[in-house]
Scaffold this motif. Structure first.
Motif, PDB file in Angstrom:
ATOM      1  N   SER A  62     -13.882  65.065  84.910  1.00 22.85           N
ATOM      2  CA  SER A  62     -12.701  65.949  84.855  1.00 22.85           C
ATOM      3  C   SER A  62     -11.753  65.639  83.706  1.00 22.85           C
ATOM      4  O   SER A  62     -10.534  65.811  83.827  1.00 22.85           O
ATOM      5  N   VAL A  63     -12.294  65.188  82.600  1.00 22.22           N
ATOM      6  CA  VAL A  63     -11.494  65.014  81.392  1.00 22.22           C
ATOM      7  C   VAL A  63     -11.689  66.280  80.571  1.00 22.22           C
ATOM      8  O   VAL A  63     -12.748  66.498  79.996  1.00 22.22           O
ATOM      9  N   TYR A  64     -10.670  67.121  80.548  1.00 21.43           N
ATOM     10  CA  TYR A  64     -10.776  68.420  79.881  1.00 21.43           C
ATOM     11  C   TYR A  64      -9.944  68.496  78.611  1.00 21.43           C
ATOM     12  O   TYR A  64      -9.741  69.564  78.067  1.00 21.43           O
ATOM     13  N   ASP A  65      -9.462  67.363  78.142  1.00 21.16           N
ATOM     14  CA  ASP A  65      -8.658  67.339  76.926  1.00 21.16           C
ATOM     15  C   ASP A  65      -9.538  67.699  75.724  1.00 21.16           C
ATOM     16  O   ASP A  65     -10.504  66.996  75.415  1.00 21.16           O
ATOM     17  N   PHE A  66      -9.175  68.793  75.064  1.00 23.21           N
ATOM     18  CA  PHE A  66      -9.955  69.303  73.935  1.00 23.21           C
ATOM     19  C   PHE A  66     -10.187  68.228  72.874  1.00 23.21           C
ATOM     20  O   PHE A  66     -11.303  68.064  72.371  1.00 23.21           O
ATOM     21  N   LYS A  67      -9.133  67.480  72.538  1.00 19.88           N
ATOM     22  CA  LYS A  67      -9.246  66.476  71.477  1.00 19.88           C
ATOM     23  C   LYS A  67     -10.223  65.365  71.857  1.00 19.88           C
ATOM     24  O   LYS A  67     -10.983  64.880  71.017  1.00 19.88           O
ATOM     25  N   LEU A  68     -10.218  64.962  73.108  1.00 21.81           N
ATOM     26  CA  LEU A  68     -11.155  63.926  73.541  1.00 21.81           C
ATOM     27  C   LEU A  68     -12.591  64.434  73.564  1.00 21.81           C
ATOM     28  O   LEU A  68     -13.516  63.699  73.202  1.00 21.81           O
ATOM     29  N   ILE A  69     -12.788  65.679  73.958  1.00 21.71           N
ATOM     30  CA  ILE A  69     -14.141  66.253  73.971  1.00 21.71           C
ATOM     31  C   ILE A  69     -14.687  66.320  72.547  1.00 21.71           C
ATOM     32  O   ILE A  69     -15.825  65.920  72.274  1.00 21.71           O
ATOM     33  N   VAL A  70     -13.868  66.815  71.625  1.00 16.54           N
ATOM     34  CA  VAL A  70     -14.297  66.901  70.220  1.00 16.54           C
ATOM     35  C   VAL A  70     -14.569  65.504  69.671  1.00 16.54           C
ATOM     36  O   VAL A  70     -15.595  65.276  69.016  1.00 16.54           O
ATOM     37  N   ALA A 103     -19.761  63.566  75.744  1.00 18.00           N
ATOM     38  CA  ALA A 103     -18.869  64.700  76.032  1.00 18.00           C
ATOM     39  C   ALA A 103     -19.118  65.235  77.439  1.00 18.00           C
ATOM     40  O   ALA A 103     -18.169  65.539  78.175  1.00 18.00           O
ATOM     41  N   ALA A 104     -20.373  65.331  77.846  1.00 16.95           N
ATOM     42  CA  ALA A 104     -20.708  65.812  79.191  1.00 16.95           C
ATOM     43  C   ALA A 104     -20.162  64.870  80.265  1.00 16.95           C
ATOM     44  O   ALA A 104     -19.677  65.329  81.310  1.00 16.95           O
ATOM     45  N   LEU A 105     -20.214  63.569  80.011  1.00 15.66           N
ATOM     46  CA  LEU A 105     -19.656  62.603  80.968  1.00 15.66           C
ATOM     47  C   LEU A 105     -18.145  62.779  81.125  1.00 15.66           C
ATOM     48  O   LEU A 105     -17.619  62.688  82.235  1.00 15.66           O
ATOM     49  N   LEU A 106     -17.458  63.021  80.017  1.00 15.83           N
ATOM     50  CA  LEU A 106     -16.018  63.265  80.118  1.00 15.83           C
ATOM     51  C   LEU A 106     -15.746  64.471  81.017  1.00 15.83           C
ATOM     52  O   LEU A 106     -14.885  64.419  81.893  1.00 15.83           O
ATOM     53  N   LEU A 107     -16.498  65.529  80.806  1.00 18.22           N
ATOM     54  CA  LEU A 107     -16.316  66.727  81.629  1.00 18.22           C
ATOM     55  C   LEU A 107     -16.662  66.449  83.090  1.00 18.22           C
ATOM     56  O   LEU A 107     -15.969  66.913  83.997  1.00 18.22           O
ATOM     57  N   LEU A 108     -17.719  65.680  83.317  1.00 22.93           N
ATOM     58  CA  LEU A 108     -18.119  65.320  84.672  1.00 22.93           C
ATOM     59  C   LEU A 108     -16.992  64.591  85.406  1.00 22.93           C
ATOM     60  O   LEU A 108     -16.788  64.784  86.598  1.00 22.93           O
ATOM     61  N   ALA A 116     -15.484  62.886  71.274  1.00 22.16           N
ATOM     62  CA  ALA A 116     -16.730  62.391  71.875  1.00 22.16           C
ATOM     63  C   ALA A 116     -17.943  62.929  71.123  1.00 22.16           C
ATOM     64  O   ALA A 116     -18.916  62.207  70.892  1.00 22.16           O
ATOM     65  N   ILE A 117     -17.865  64.176  70.724  1.00 25.64           N
ATOM     66  CA  ILE A 117     -19.004  64.816  70.044  1.00 25.64           C
ATOM     67  C   ILE A 117     -19.233  64.230  68.658  1.00 25.64           C
ATOM     68  O   ILE A 117     -20.372  64.116  68.205  1.00 25.64           O
TER      69      ILE A 117
END
Length: 108
Positions: free
Chosen positions: A42-50, A35-40, A52-53
């Motif tokens: 610039s992937v801020y899509d809520f569904k992708l972050i969730v 999840a941290a890599l996605l944010l790094l 990933a977790i």
């Protein structure tokens, strides 16, 4: 928030599991790093972050009945798109397949 709920759920599902480093690092570190890599990047899509977790919770479950329950829980708590992304992460090991599936899923 949904992210906090995903972290709680993933932590519960990975309780007592460790990375392949002589049982030193709790497994939950891996999905949080993803999840941290996605944010790094610039992937801020809520569904992708969730997704990933919680992405390894189904794949790492050996009991078919528990795998089924986890899939239902993911769908109920986070929706069918998150579940689809988790399924893609579980089934599509080849990078080109993952990219194709993500493009198809995110057209929603």
């Amino acid at each position: 928030s949904g992210v906090a709920a995903a972290i709680r759920l993933s932590t519960e599902w990975h309780q007592g599991h460790y990375r392949k480093d002589n049982e030193v690092t709790p497994y939950i570190v891996h999905p949080l790093e993803v999840a941290a890599l996605l944010l790094l990047y610039s992937v801020y899509d809520f569904k992708l972050i969730v997704a990933a977790i919680i992405h390894d919770a189904v794949e790492n479950e050996k009991d078919p009945a528990k795998r089924y329950q986890k899939r239902k829980t993911i769908t109920r708590n986070f929706g069918s798109t998150v579940r689809a992304v988790v399924e893609v992460a579980t089934k599509a090991r080849e990078e080109w397949k993952r990219k194709l599936y993500y493009k198809l899923i995110l057209k929603e």
